[in-house]
Design a protein around this motif. Structure first.
Motif, PDB file in Angstrom:
ATOM      1  N   ARG A 166       0.921  -1.122   0.110  1.00 55.54           N
ATOM      2  CA  ARG A 166      -0.155   0.277   0.011  1.00 55.54           C
ATOM      3  C   ARG A 166       0.867   1.136   0.171  1.00 55.54           C
TER       4      ARG A 166
ATOM      5  N   LYS B 154       2.213   2.169  -3.390  1.00 60.10           N
ATOM      6  CA  LYS B 154       1.134   2.684  -4.218  1.00 60.10           C
ATOM      7  C   LYS B 154       0.679   4.095  -3.873  1.00 60.10           C
ATOM      8  N   ILE B 155       0.973   4.497  -2.459  1.00 60.45           N
ATOM      9  CA  ILE B 155       0.615   5.671  -2.093  1.00 60.45           C
ATOM     10  C   ILE B 155       1.717   6.629  -2.520  1.00 60.45           C
TER      11      ILE B 155
ATOM     12  N   SER C  58      -4.169   9.740 -10.041  1.00 60.25           N
ATOM     13  CA  SER C  58      -4.538   8.638  -9.353  1.00 60.25           C
ATOM     14  C   SER C  58      -4.305   7.065  -9.934  1.00 60.25           C
TER      15      SER C  58
ATOM     16  N   HIS D  18      -8.583  -1.049  -4.878  1.00 60.71           N
ATOM     17  CA  HIS D  18      -8.336   0.240  -4.314  1.00 60.71           C
ATOM     18  C   HIS D  18      -8.156   1.576  -5.312  1.00 60.71           C
TER      19      HIS D  18
ATOM     20  N   ILE E 155      -6.535   5.413  -5.240  1.00 63.68           N
ATOM     21  CA  ILE E 155      -5.993   6.315  -4.464  1.00 63.68           C
ATOM     22  C   ILE E 155      -6.090   7.641  -5.428  1.00 63.68           C
TER      23      ILE E 155
ATOM     24  N   LEU F 125      -4.871  12.474   0.580  1.00 60.69           N
ATOM     25  CA  LEU F 125      -5.136  11.387  -0.645  1.00 60.69           C
ATOM     26  C   LEU F 125      -6.574  11.201  -0.115  1.00 60.69           C
TER      27      LEU F 125
ATOM     28  N   VAL G 116      -8.977   7.782  -0.577  1.00 63.64           N
ATOM     29  CA  VAL G 116      -8.660   6.169  -0.781  1.00 63.64           C
ATOM     30  C   VAL G 116     -10.374   5.651  -0.833  1.00 63.64           C
TER      31      VAL G 116
ATOM     32  N   THR H 218     -12.214   2.034  -1.523  1.00 67.50           N
ATOM     33  CA  THR H 218     -11.884   0.479  -1.727  1.00 67.50           C
ATOM     34  C   THR H 218     -13.350  -0.250  -2.152  1.00 67.50           C
TER      35      THR H 218
END
Length: 806
Positions: free
Chosen positions: A76, A79-80, A89, A103, A105, A118, A120, A122
């Protein structure tokens, strides 16, 4: 850029406006806002549930990296960082603790272009993925179920293609790939629009019907409209092979034609009544009573069939016993003559009973021959004299002088009527007499041959008589005066029904005068013609002068499974100096004809393993391997009804001899046919050990069948050379393992392949192997399998040398 964990500023938790907060809370999926360090600034209820928080723990102000497993936290974080670095995105999927999550983001930048927060979102796809998996497994179960069904299943689409067919379908019809429905099923229908599956598709309703393919197999098909997994409309067709049941029903109809007609009519009446009547309970009781009556009538008829044949049989036995004890030749000859007459009468009665349905349907034609009326009546009296004497009855007859002595008509049917009436009179008379009287209503003024004359016959007895209420019912089929008489006197109750129909065919009427306790008198009229005494005399002289025809010494093959029939025919032939080889079924006959040459074949029609008709067809085939396919074949059969002769001749037989065998008919039939094959066909050459009859290969015809396309023939040759050796290996293995279905299928495939490339002899032998595997005749099939191996080996060599050429 490395993200460092640090608590978010307190102002961050209230920075969302009310609208954004409401949107986030209304989402059914997980949604939260976090800062770049991983701390959650705001989250909805779905997000709280997604992280499985401990009691008392809230998601807001928590760091998501602390809430995730280490592997998931690292993934995670990567990806962030990507979303923050590229300010775009990022969407990705991951599996956490057995859950499938997607997900999204979205980085949120401040006015200076820096990413401060950010968003998020899901989406939990776990249930959806499980539903898809369940659906896939259900589809697999459905396919497995359809593949294991003992019937055909196929999916038909609007473009008339079959896109799925189960194993049972493929075994019967082959693969439907790249074929239309009509091609795959080899359908002979003129219009596909009227086909029930297409009607079901057009009308969107289920259809059922029975369909017979080109090979004579019958299927009961159910057509159900539905939609496939891709949303396209189709028809699922399920079919059950009902060929065996259909054949059994047809055989039952032929054996009990009259009873089936009655049951059918009764069923139609019941169906019509059920529609009209409202009181179903009352109607059901009535139907049950009628069905019981029909069943009792059938049982009575089958249990008492001997009624019509008992009298002549008694005469045969009685006269034979007298002849055995008699030393006087003249009297012995007289008794034997009576035995012959009684035997002929017995045969005539049996034929009439078997042909009863045709008599009632008015399809029986009467003969018009000259006969002596006095002899006909005397023969009837002689036939019943022993029985009447045993009961102490006086049996007499008178023929009025006004009745012409020679009449023209059907004497056999007339004698049958008299036999029935006299037999009934004796049966129901305990004392007194039975008398036959023959008169003419209006004596003809001109007694020239051919003059019409109406003759009246009356059979009177002093028996028990018949009650007035029963006098009409006794003329029906299977009926008698009452059950007590049936128990005491026996009988089928069919005799008077036959007499009534025969009298009507003769243009007359059967009537009854009776008083209970005093006796009965049955009378009937017959429209006849005056006969010609000279013609009758000439016929009798021809009969007397009939002698056994002279025949050259011949070699005969006798095929009959009945030892008594074989002994009789062998005796008749060997006494005349002929050579006889006897076998017990059609397969043995076929093998004998492959080993030796015969002048004549006597073939029983009904035999085990291979019947006479099938054996004849096999013998007549040019590639059968027999030495002389044109050998004369005579049927030995008890099938003596109308149409049987045509059926035997159509199968390739030259003539037939009806059982029971009589010497004159036997010898005359042989005399008519000896040498027939030599006259009909080309002269037969000097016998060789095992010559090939006909060409073993016919490449010209094979090329013609392919439209003269040599390239196509070359491809067929290549397929033959490629596939047939393997099929032969599989066929041998299947035979060794007694796997008859597989062996039969492989033999059928080799037969078709061989004939396609012009290997006719290999195809003929393969057809015989297929037949023997169908009947599971291991010993005969083993011998033919060796022949097939030799023929296929020869064909492979020949095709390899001539590949693509005629």
């Amino acid at each position: 850029m490395t993200i460092k964990k640090k608590p978010a500023r307190p102002t961050s938790y209230v920075a969302l406006d009310e609208t954004s907060r409401a949107l986030m809370d209304s989402s059914v999926e997980s949604a939260f806002v976090m800062d770049v360090s991983g701390y959650v600034l705001a989250a909805n209820g779905a997000a709280e549930k997604l992280f499985d928080l401990k009691p008392g723990q809230t998601l807001q102000q928590s760091n998501i990296y602390d809430l995730l497993p280490k592997g998931a936290a690292d993934s995670r974080k990567t990806k962030i960082e990507e979303a923050i670095r590229e300010v775009r995105s990022v969407r990705f999927e991951e599996e956490i603790d057995g859950r499938s999550l997607v997900h999204s983001i979205v980085p949120v930048a401040n006015p200076w272009g820096e990413v401060a927060r950010l968003a998020v979102h899901t989406l939990d796809l776990t249930k959806l993925r499980r539903t898809d998996e369940d659906l896939r497994r259900e589809q697999q179960r459905q396919i497995f179920f359809m593949e294991s069904l003992p019937g055909i299943v196929y999916h038909l689409y609007p473009d008339q293609t079959i896109r799925y067919a189960n194993r049972y379908f493929r075994r019967y019809f082959g693969s439907p790939k790249d074929k239309t429905c009509r091609e795959a099923l080899n359908c002979s229908s003129d219009s596909c629009a009227s086909c029930p599956p297409m009607e079901a598709m057009n009308t969107d309703r289920a259809e059922e019907w029975d369909w017979t393919d080109s090979q004579g197999r019958t299927f009961h098909l159910q057509c159900s409209p539905m939609t496939d997994s891709a949303g396209e409309r189709m028809i699922m067709v399920l079919g059950i092979d009902i060929t065996a049941r259909q054949q059994a029903e047809d055989a039952l109809k032929r054996a009990h034609a009259k009873l089936e007609d009655r049951v059918k009519k009764r069923t139609e009446e019941l169906e019509e009544a059920n529609i009209k009547l409202t009181n179903k309970s009352t109607r059901l009781i009535s139907a049950m009573k009628k069905a019981d009556a029909a069943t009792r009538a059938k049982s009575s008829f089958l249990a008492n069939m001997s009624h019509e044949i008992r009298t002549p049989l008694n005469a045969v036995l009685g006269m034979s016993e007298l002849a055995l004890t008699m030393s006087d030749p003249e009297r012995k000859d007289s008794y034997l003559k009576r035995v012959m007459e009684a035997g002929n009468s017995l045969l005539s009665i049996i034929n009439d009973i078997l042909d009863f349905s045709k008599i009632e349907a008015r399809k029986l034609a009467l003969e018009a021959i000259d006969f002596d009326i006095n002899r006909t009546v005397d023969a009837t009296v002689d036939l019943h004299m022993l029985l009447a004497t045993d009961k102490g009855l006086n049996l007499t007859s008178t023929v009025d002088t006004s009745v012409p002595s020679v009449l023209e008509g059907d004497s056999s049917r007339l004698r049958q009527i008299l036999i029935n009436l006299v037999s009934n009179a004796i049966k129901f008379t305990e004392s007194g007499d039975v008398h036959i009287a023959v008169t003419v209503d209006t004596p003809p003024t001109d007694i020239k041959p051919g003059t019409p004359v109406t003759v009246t016959f009356k059979v009177r007895d002093t028996g028990i008589g018949i009650h007035k209420d029963k006098q009409k019912t006794i003329f029906g089929s299977f009926l008698q005066a009452d059950d007590s008489i049936t128990r005491k006197h026996g009988g089928t109750g069919l005799g008077l029904a036959i007499c009534t129909l025969l009298v009507k065919l003769m243009g007359g009427k059967l009537t009854l005068e009776s008083e209970e306790g005093k006796g009965s008198a049955f009378s009937f009229t017959a429209n006849l013609r005056v006969g010609n005494p000279e013609t009758l005399h000439a016929q009798e002289q021809d009969l007397i002068s009939t002698s056994i025809p002279e025949l050259p010494e011949i070699k005969v093959l006798l095929a009959d499974d009945n030892p008594l029939n074989r002994e009789l025919a062998t005796t008749l032939l060997t006494e005349q100096g002929h050579t006889v080889i006897a076998v017990e079924n059609g397969i043995q006959a076929l093998e004998a004809l492959k080993e030796e040459r015969f002048d004549l074949v006597l073939m029983d029609v009904q035999m085990p393993i291979m019947d006479g008709v099938s054996a004849t067809r096999a013998i007549r085939a040019p590639q059968s391997g027999v030495i002389d396919p044109s050998v004369p074949i005579l049927a030995l059969t008890a099938h003596a009804l109308k149409g049987d002769r045509e059926r035997f001749l159509e199968a390739g037989m030259d003539d037939y001899i009806a059982k029971p065998i009589t010497m004159n008919n036997f010898y005359n039939a042989i005399a008519r046919n000896v040498g027939k094959g030599q006259k009909r066909h080309q002269p037969i050459q000097t016998p060789q050990p095992r010559p090939d009859n006909g060409q073993p290969y016919d490449r010209i015809t094979a090329l013609d069948m392919l439209g003269g396309k040599k390239g196509l023939l070359a491809r067929m040759d290549a397929i033959f050379l490629r596939d047939v050796p393997g099929e032969m290996t599989e066929l041998t293995a299947a035979f060794d393992g007694q796997n008859w279905d597989t062996a039969m299928r492989l033999a059928h495939s080799i037969k078709g392949s061989s004939r396609t490339v012009g290997a006719l002899k290999a195809g003929a032998v393969a057809e015989q192997v297929e037949y023997l595997c169908r009947h599971q005749d291991a010993s005969s099939a083993k011998k033919e399998l060796k022949s097939l191996e030799s023929e296929v080996k020869s064909a492979l060599q020949y095709i390899n040398l001539t590949q693509g050429s005629p």
